[in-house]
Design an enzyme around this catalytic site. Structure first.
Site, short mmCIF file in Angstrom:
data_model
loop_
_atom_site.label_atom_id
_atom_site.label_comp_id
_atom_site.label_asym_id
_atom_site.label_seq_id
_atom_site.Cartn_x
_atom_site.Cartn_y
_atom_site.Cartn_z
CG PHE A 122 -8.38 15.11 -4.61
CD1 PHE A 122 -9.27 14.58 -3.85
CD2 PHE A 122 -7.34 14.25 -5.04
CE1 PHE A 122 -9.51 13.19 -3.37
CE2 PHE A 122 -7.26 12.78 -4.59
CZ PHE A 122 -8.32 12.50 -3.66
CD GLN A 235 2.08 11.74 -6.47
OE1 GLN A 235 1.12 10.95 -6.32
NE2 GLN A 235 1.94 12.77 -6.73
CG HIS A 237 -0.60 10.08 -0.94
ND1 HIS A 237 -1.17 10.59 0.03
CD2 HIS A 237 -1.66 10.04 -1.97
CE1 HIS A 237 -2.51 10.63 -0.04
NE2 HIS A 237 -2.86 10.49 -1.31
CG LEU A 251 -3.59 6.24 -0.17
CD1 LEU A 251 -2.13 6.81 -0.20
CD2 LEU A 251 -4.24 6.63 -1.66
CD GLU A 254 -4.60 14.86 -2.78
OE1 GLU A 254 -3.67 13.83 -3.06
OE2 GLU A 254 -4.81 15.82 -3.23
NE ARG A 285 -1.89 12.77 -4.28
CZ ARG A 285 -2.33 11.85 -4.88
NH1 ARG A 285 -1.80 11.09 -5.60
NH2 ARG A 285 -3.82 11.50 -4.59
CG HIS A 350 0.43 7.21 -4.10
ND1 HIS A 350 -0.71 6.14 -3.72
CD2 HIS A 350 -0.60 7.88 -4.75
CE1 HIS A 350 -1.71 6.31 -4.10
NE2 HIS A 350 -1.94 7.37 -4.81
NE ARG A 385 -0.73 9.68 -9.54
CZ ARG A 385 -1.91 9.66 -8.98
NH1 ARG A 385 -3.21 10.26 -9.39
NH2 ARG A 385 -1.82 8.81 -7.74
P1 FAD Z 1 -2.70 -1.11 -12.88
O1 FAD Z 1 -3.97 -1.00 -12.10
O2 FAD Z 1 -1.48 -1.08 -11.92
O3 FAD Z 1 -2.86 -2.50 -13.55
C1 FAD Z 1 -1.63 -3.13 -13.90
C2 FAD Z 1 -1.85 -4.30 -14.48
O4 FAD Z 1 -0.77 -5.04 -15.18
C3 FAD Z 1 -2.40 -5.51 -13.72
O5 FAD Z 1 -3.64 -5.99 -14.39
C4 FAD Z 1 -1.36 -6.50 -13.60
O6 FAD Z 1 -1.66 -7.70 -12.81
C5 FAD Z 1 -0.92 -6.45 -14.80
N1 FAD Z 1 0.39 -6.70 -15.03
C6 FAD Z 1 1.73 -6.20 -14.22
N2 FAD Z 1 2.97 -6.94 -14.61
C7 FAD Z 1 2.48 -7.98 -15.49
C8 FAD Z 1 2.91 -8.86 -16.17
N3 FAD Z 1 4.32 -9.05 -15.95
N4 FAD Z 1 2.40 -9.93 -16.80
C9 FAD Z 1 1.06 -9.78 -16.90
N5 FAD Z 1 0.37 -8.93 -16.20
C10 FAD Z 1 1.14 -7.85 -15.45
N6 FAD Z 1 -5.57 7.69 -8.80
C11 FAD Z 1 -6.41 8.43 -8.88
O7 FAD Z 1 -6.48 9.13 -10.06
N7 FAD Z 1 -7.50 8.78 -8.05
C12 FAD Z 1 -7.56 8.08 -6.97
O8 FAD Z 1 -8.26 8.39 -6.29
C13 FAD Z 1 -6.46 7.13 -6.93
N8 FAD Z 1 -6.29 6.27 -5.48
C14 FAD Z 1 -5.40 5.56 -5.25
C15 FAD Z 1 -5.50 4.77 -4.03
C16 FAD Z 1 -4.25 3.86 -3.88
C17 FAD Z 1 -4.23 3.16 -2.62
C18 FAD Z 1 -3.39 3.54 -4.76
C19 FAD Z 1 -2.37 2.32 -4.67
C20 FAD Z 1 -3.32 4.23 -6.04
C21 FAD Z 1 -4.41 5.25 -6.31
N9 FAD Z 1 -4.38 5.91 -7.47
C22 FAD Z 1 -5.34 6.88 -7.87
C23 FAD Z 1 -3.64 5.65 -8.53
C24 FAD Z 1 -4.25 4.69 -9.50
O9 FAD Z 1 -4.97 4.04 -8.97
C25 FAD Z 1 -3.24 3.89 -10.55
O10 FAD Z 1 -2.15 4.90 -10.92
C26 FAD Z 1 -3.98 3.30 -11.67
O11 FAD Z 1 -5.12 2.69 -11.00
C27 FAD Z 1 -2.96 2.47 -12.58
O12 FAD Z 1 -3.84 2.00 -13.50
P2 FAD Z 1 -3.02 1.11 -14.72
O13 FAD Z 1 -4.10 0.46 -15.37
O14 FAD Z 1 -2.17 1.86 -15.35
O15 FAD Z 1 -2.39 -0.11 -13.90
#
Ligand code: FAD
Length: 591
Positions: A122, A235, A237, A251, A254, A285, A350, A385
């Site tokens: 990556f 960021q 992407h 998306l 990558e 990125r 992203h 990132r």
């Molecule tokens: P999230 O998964 O965003 O979860 C947030 C949670 O909070 C959700 O359950 C939501 O419902 C809840 N929430 C939000 N607001 C409230 C509220 N007011 N009340 C109650 N609940 C709430 N990263 C990598 O390292 N490798 C990858 O290959 C990669 N691919 C990606 C591909 C895509 C298309 C995208 C969009 C991102 C990618 N990322 C990748 C980034 C990574 O997926 C995210 O940064 C990461 O999953 C974030 O996880 P999190 O648990 O912090 O938050």
């Protein structure tokens, strides 16, 4: 007074993405502590489910010389050295254990011929480091954690929006919100809260982010006095879909470049050779996104304003096996078979590197009892990132936040108390938009905000543009005070949008204010009027604090690395790379 469903827990986890689930699993792991998790969507559907390419960890299954030191080096370098070094150290050391643990819990990783977890290349990683499951890594990560969580004594609240964090004096005491389906209120009392609510990509028009990414957690934390940091660091992407318009921004992982995909401009030139001769398509990125932007500006863009991404020189079976989701997505949505032809890509918002300031070891925020992990938190990624570092981040710091929250909760002699006035005030605030059925439309304000952010504070920024953007945001904030809703509380998405928009307006303002303050270009923050990275500016993180008079930004020194870590960063090539300098072939791990 409204009927109020009320519960009390030792540890309350807000967010059921990867960080939240990992925190809840850890908090509940020793028993004797009551734990609940809340999500805006259904369990298993959080934004993490979209992650594609993999989780970065220096396991060294494919490239033996990889080490935590190399991962540390790559992450600091990619973050342009405004990362918290201790956060990065903890992360680089612990990521392998967290990935291996996930495997023990049942995650079905892709395998090397010897049966070990497969790792792919990556951008910005010195070695093939991303443990992956095809291009559906996030889905498998979430599935694994979800199964783990539901086998434990963890209470799950689905489709609940939290709108406010409640306090007992200066410490956190609970949260309030409502069920999205029927609008009935819920009060969750807690000794400790883990904030794992993800990012706020929805402030931009073109974004890869899910509908949940409206920054609720960061905004709520800021309002109760938590420090937010480096908000200007957003960021973009490099490879979002461009065409058709309905899916613009979606998306393209990558992983496509990681598996050999190449970027071309309209003159069939592999332009990345000019911008980063050493790493080319596998540059970081920020560099690739800016390069595509520059090519388009120079008139060498594709018909719909991007670059060509081509992996069709690889065998069709290989592409379908390594990138099944991408193959299907682009075929179904864009009517393009990537095994046969190139396709258009352009930058898409992203990820947020900025966010709630969290302690490197405990994830504690500046508000007692409140911990933050995952995309909502700030410290690990600095100014940019690395791909794969977020999935590893949510595992490492989700676990650490769970431990710290559990310890904090059990150390309290007495549960915090919530006075009724806070709850009554929040009930009144949540219901207020119904008093203005002909008020401002939240969707219209969101759309105008996205326009403003995308025009004035996106991939390239300047003082004049940012000031115009700030004025637009401030005037939208005024209009937002009059947002109104028709209908009732049952299945009323317009009502939900009111709170999303309030949060996004606040965070957009902080992004723009931070971007004005950082008079240089660094990582994801590119100022056309200050095009150079300035050593003096690299000494500072910008901390945002809530005050009655508005946002207060303070420059806080970037923590200084101890000599043994500074020595790693000072090396001309990444640790381990010197053995293979000049070669993309790295010797395989010895048995
Ligand atoms: P999230 O998964 O965003 O979860 C947030 C949670 O909070 C959700 O359950 C939501 O419902 C809840 N929430 C939000 N607001 C409230 C509220 N007011 N009340 C109650 N609940 C709430 N990263 C990598 O390292 N490798 C990858 O290959 C990669 N691919 C990606 C591909 C895509 C298309 C995208 C969009 C991102 C990618 N990322 C990748 C980034 C990574 O997926 C995210 O940064 C990461 O999953 C974030 O996880 P999190 O648990 O912090 O938050």
């Amino acid at each position: 007074m409204e009927t109020m469903e009320t519960h009390a827990f030792d540890v309350l986890v807000l967010g059921s993405g990867g960080a939240g689930l990992r925190a809840a699993v850890e908090a509940a792991s020793e028993g004797g502590v009551s734990v609940a998790i809340v999500g805006k969507s259904l369990l298993g559907k959080a934004h993490t489910v979209m992650a594609e390419g993999g989780a970065a960890a220096s396991i060294g299954n494919v490239d033996a010389p990889d080490s935590w030191q190399t991962h540390f080096y790559d992450t600091m370098k990619s973050g342009h050295y405004i990362n918290n070094y201790r956060t990065v150290e903890v992360f680089a050391k612990e990521a392998p254990a967290r990935v291996l643990e996930l495997e023990q819990w049942g995650a079905v990783f892709d395998r090397t011929p010897e049966g070990r977890i497969m790792q792919r290349a990556f951008g910005g990683h010195s070695f093939r480091r991303l443990a992956h499951i095809g291009d559906r890594t996030g889905m498998e990560l979430l599935r694994t954690l979800q199964y783990k969580a539901i086998s434990m004594d963890i209470k799950v609240f689905q489709e609940v929006t939290i709108t406010r964090l409640l306090m007992d004096g200066s410490r956190v005491a609970g949260a309030m919100g409502y069920y999205r389906a029927d609008g009935h209120f819920i009060l969750l009392k807690a000794k400790a809260i883990v904030l794992a609510t993800g990012g706020w990509g929805k402030v931009y028009k073109v974004t890869s982010n899910s509908w949940e990414s409206t920054g609720d957690g960061a905004a709520m934390a800021y309002r109760i006095g938590a420090d937010l940091k480096d908000m200007e660091m957003v960021q973009f992407h490099p490879t979002g879909m461009v065409w058709p318009p309905g899916v613009a921004g979606l998306l393209v992982t990558e992983g496509v470049r990681g598996e050999g995909g190449l970027l071309y401009n309209s003159e069939k030139e592999r332009f990345m050779k000019r911008y980063d001769p050493e790493r080319q398509e596998l540059s970081t990125r920020d560099v690739v996104a800016r390069s595509i932007f520059k090519e388009v500006q120079a008139g060498r863009g594709t018909p719909h304003g991007g670059a060509w991404l081509d992996i069709s020189h690889k065998k069709a079976d290989f592409i379908k096996q390594k990138l099944p989701g991408m193959y299907e997505q682009i075929l179904t949505l864009g009517d393009i078979d990537i095994t046969k032809q190139p396709f258009e890509v352009a930058p898409t918002c992203h990820y947020q590197m900025g966010g709630v300031q969290a302690h490197a070891e405990t994830c504690a925020t500046t508000v007692p009892g409140l911990f933050a992990a995952g995309e909502v938190a700030c410290g690990l990624h600095g100014a940019n990132r690395l791909g794969g570092n977020s999935l590893a981040d949510i595992l490492v710091f989700g676990r650490r936040a769970g431990i710290a929250a559990r310890d904090y909760a059990t150390s309290l002699k007495k549960a915090p108390e919530i006075d009724d006035t806070q709850v009554e005030a929040e009930v009144a605030r949540i219901l207020e938009p119904f008093n203005r059925p002909d008020g401002e439309n939240p969707y219209a304000i969101h759309q105008e905000l996205q326009e403003a952010m995308s025009t004035h504070a996106a991939i390239v920024r300047s003082e004049d543009d940012l000031k115009v953007g700030l004025n637009k945001i401030l005037s939208l904030k005024e209009r937002a005070k009059r947002m109104g809703i028709k209908g009732g509380r049952v299945y009323n998405p317009g009502w939900h949008a009111v709170f999303d928009v309030e949060n996004m307006l606040l965070l957009s303002e902080l992004i723009v204010r931070g971007a004005l303050e950082r008079k240089e270009s660094r990582g994801g923050h590119w100022r056309s009027d200050y095009p150079d990275e300035l050593p003096e500016m690299g000494k500072w993180n910008f901390v945002h604090q809530y005050s009655e008079d508005g946002d207060r930004i303070t420059r806080v020194p970037v923590p200084e690395m101890p000599p043994e870590l500074a020595e790693i960063c000072a090396r001309p090539v990444a640790p381990g790379r010197e053995k293979v300098a000049g070669s993309s072939q790295v010797p395989p791990r010895k048995e």
